[in-house]
Design an enzyme around this catalytic site. Structure first.
Site, mmCIF file in Angstrom:
data_model
loop_
_atom_site.group_PDB
_atom_site.id
_atom_site.type_symbol
_atom_site.label_atom_id
_atom_site.label_comp_id
_atom_site.label_asym_id
_atom_site.label_seq_id
_atom_site.Cartn_x
_atom_site.Cartn_y
_atom_site.Cartn_z
ATOM 1 N N ASP A 1 36.098 -35.506 -16.284
ATOM 2 C CA ASP A 1 34.764 -34.766 -16.218
ATOM 3 C C ASP A 1 34.190 -34.480 -17.555
ATOM 4 O O ASP A 1 34.778 -35.462 -18.689
ATOM 5 C CB ASP A 1 35.129 -33.215 -15.744
ATOM 6 N N LEU B 1 25.306 -17.788 -7.801
ATOM 7 C CA LEU B 1 26.181 -18.807 -8.156
ATOM 8 C C LEU B 1 25.320 -20.327 -8.595
ATOM 9 O O LEU B 1 25.373 -20.971 -9.294
ATOM 10 C CB LEU B 1 27.387 -19.265 -7.430
ATOM 11 N N CYS C 1 38.791 -28.938 -28.466
ATOM 12 C CA CYS C 1 37.735 -29.836 -28.564
ATOM 13 C C CYS C 1 36.591 -29.500 -27.768
ATOM 14 O O CYS C 1 36.074 -30.336 -26.785
ATOM 15 C CB CYS C 1 38.407 -31.328 -28.129
ATOM 16 N N GLU D 1 37.794 -25.108 -7.327
ATOM 17 C CA GLU D 1 37.277 -26.200 -8.212
ATOM 18 C C GLU D 1 35.781 -26.422 -7.731
ATOM 19 O O GLU D 1 34.977 -26.623 -8.383
ATOM 20 C CB GLU D 1 38.398 -27.525 -7.780
ATOM 21 N N TYR E 1 36.862 -36.087 -9.446
ATOM 22 C CA TYR E 1 37.487 -35.137 -10.259
ATOM 23 C C TYR E 1 38.030 -33.996 -9.553
ATOM 24 O O TYR E 1 39.367 -33.514 -9.722
ATOM 25 C CB TYR E 1 36.218 -34.465 -11.383
#
Ligand code: SF4
Length: 353
Positions: free
Chosen positions: A140, A82, A194, A39, A122
């Protein structure tokens, strides 16, 4: 809001979801530590780019303890490429926090997960629901987009009222008893159906009650008002090297890229001009001559635009052995250090890493 519209959303979403679809290495696991690592990587990174980093990091640091006791430089070096390095620093800090405050066991309560540095609502909801079935919905950008389209919200989602409305609606459609399944389903739905541009409305299981679909406002949702203002900065790096070694520095200031390494830096637009920069370089290192721009790169960060120029300065009568400075690094060792993206590209271009 009619109950039918709300239950339709939850039921259809869970019915639509196939846990085996969109396989990702961290999907379906229950180990909170591994979920946490995934995460944090995913906070600013797409799944495809995150995957090799997830493997690399969990292989090198398979447990909280291995991460907590590792040198931060090693983690930053593995994190290279990253971006948003504060994520890595927070991971390291929080791993030590888990060792010191929780005896090395990952916290099981939402408030304790949320207290970890770098973990927002989140991420805490994702870890809590996936590892411990805690009843917290993830909210989120994907979820905000889905909800604002399904309910065709005309309030700006970056306003306090808009976000409060989103949170209220998420709570209404959330299925607390199936927290993990619901959260995984809505994440997958936002990533595959979506989506931000050209959502797959024709095959969407929510289409029947989706107000944006009815009102043809999908492309206009979510509404955002604030534009991100970016500050422009000019970084002039000096590539000072011998045949064997390069001069590097650690970024210790509380600024972007803290803890990473860089070539000596002169910041400011004035130093992007050769004469002004040459004077400064000479003042710092008398035994240099010549100064030529050999690499340029523009890096866009969320709140900053960084114009980088790497200038090569040559050294007179200096060899690596004669320089007694800890920051002279052998070229072959450069890959052990973490650099910001622009400098990584420069070092790669010059086959230095
Ligand atoms: S119908 Fe279109 S806009 Fe509405 S939820 Fe489905 S994909 Fe999103």
């Amino acid at each position: 809001m009619s109950a039918n519209v709300l239950t339709f959303f939850s039921q259809q979403l869970l019915r639509w979801h196939d846990p085996a679809a969109r396989p990702l290495p961290w999907k379906g696991i229950r180990d909170p530590y591994l979920i946490w690592i995934s995460e944090i990587i995913l906070q600013q990174t797409r799944a495809a780019q995150a995957t090799p980093y997830y493997y690399k990091l969990t292989e090198r640091f398979p447990t909280v303890e291995s991460l907590a006791t590792a040198p931060i430089d090693e983690l930053l070096s593995l994190w290279q490429g990253l971006g948003y390095y504060s994520r890595a620093r927070n991971l390291h800090f929080s791993a030590q926090m888990i060792m010191n405050e929780h005896g090395g066991s990952f916290p099981k309560e939402y408030k304790d997960i949320l207290a970890l540095k770098g973990v927002g609502k989140y991420t805490a909801a994702a870890i809590g629901s996936f590892a411990f079935d805690l009843p917290y919905p993830v909210v989120d950008g994907n979820v905000i987009r889905i909800i604002s389209r399904y309910f065709d919200l005309d309030l700006a989602v970056d306003s306090k009222e808009g976000l409060a409305q989103i949170n209220r609606l998420v709570q209404e459609v959330f299925v607390a008893k199936k927290a993990a399944a619901f959260n995984q389903a809505i994440m997958d739905f936002g990533a595959t159906v979506c989506i931000p541009k050209n959502p797959a409305c024709d095959t969407c299981p929510l289409q029947e009650h989706c107000l944006s679909f009815t009102n043809k406002t999908q492309a206009l949702r979510p509404i955002k008002t604030k534009k991100i203002k970016r500050k422009t900065r000019h970084f002039n790096f000096i590539y000072l090297h011998t045949d064997d070694a390069v001069y590097i520095q650690k970024r210790t200031e509380k600024d972007i890229w803290q803890g990473l390494y860089q070539l000596p830096l002169f910041e400011g637009e004035a130093f992007s001009k050769k004469t002004a920069l040459k004077k400064e370089v000479k003042r710092s290192w008398e035994n240099t001559f010549g100064l030529e721009p050999i690499f340029t790169h523009k890096q866009l960060l969320t709140h900053q635009i960084i114009h980088c120029i790497v200038w090569e300065a040559k050294l007179i009568n200096t060899s690596f052995d004669k320089i007694v400075d800890a920051l002279w690094i052998r070229k072959e060792d450069l890959s052990q250090y973490g650099f910001p993206k622009s400098l990584t590209l420069f070092l790669q271009d010059n086959s230095l890493i």
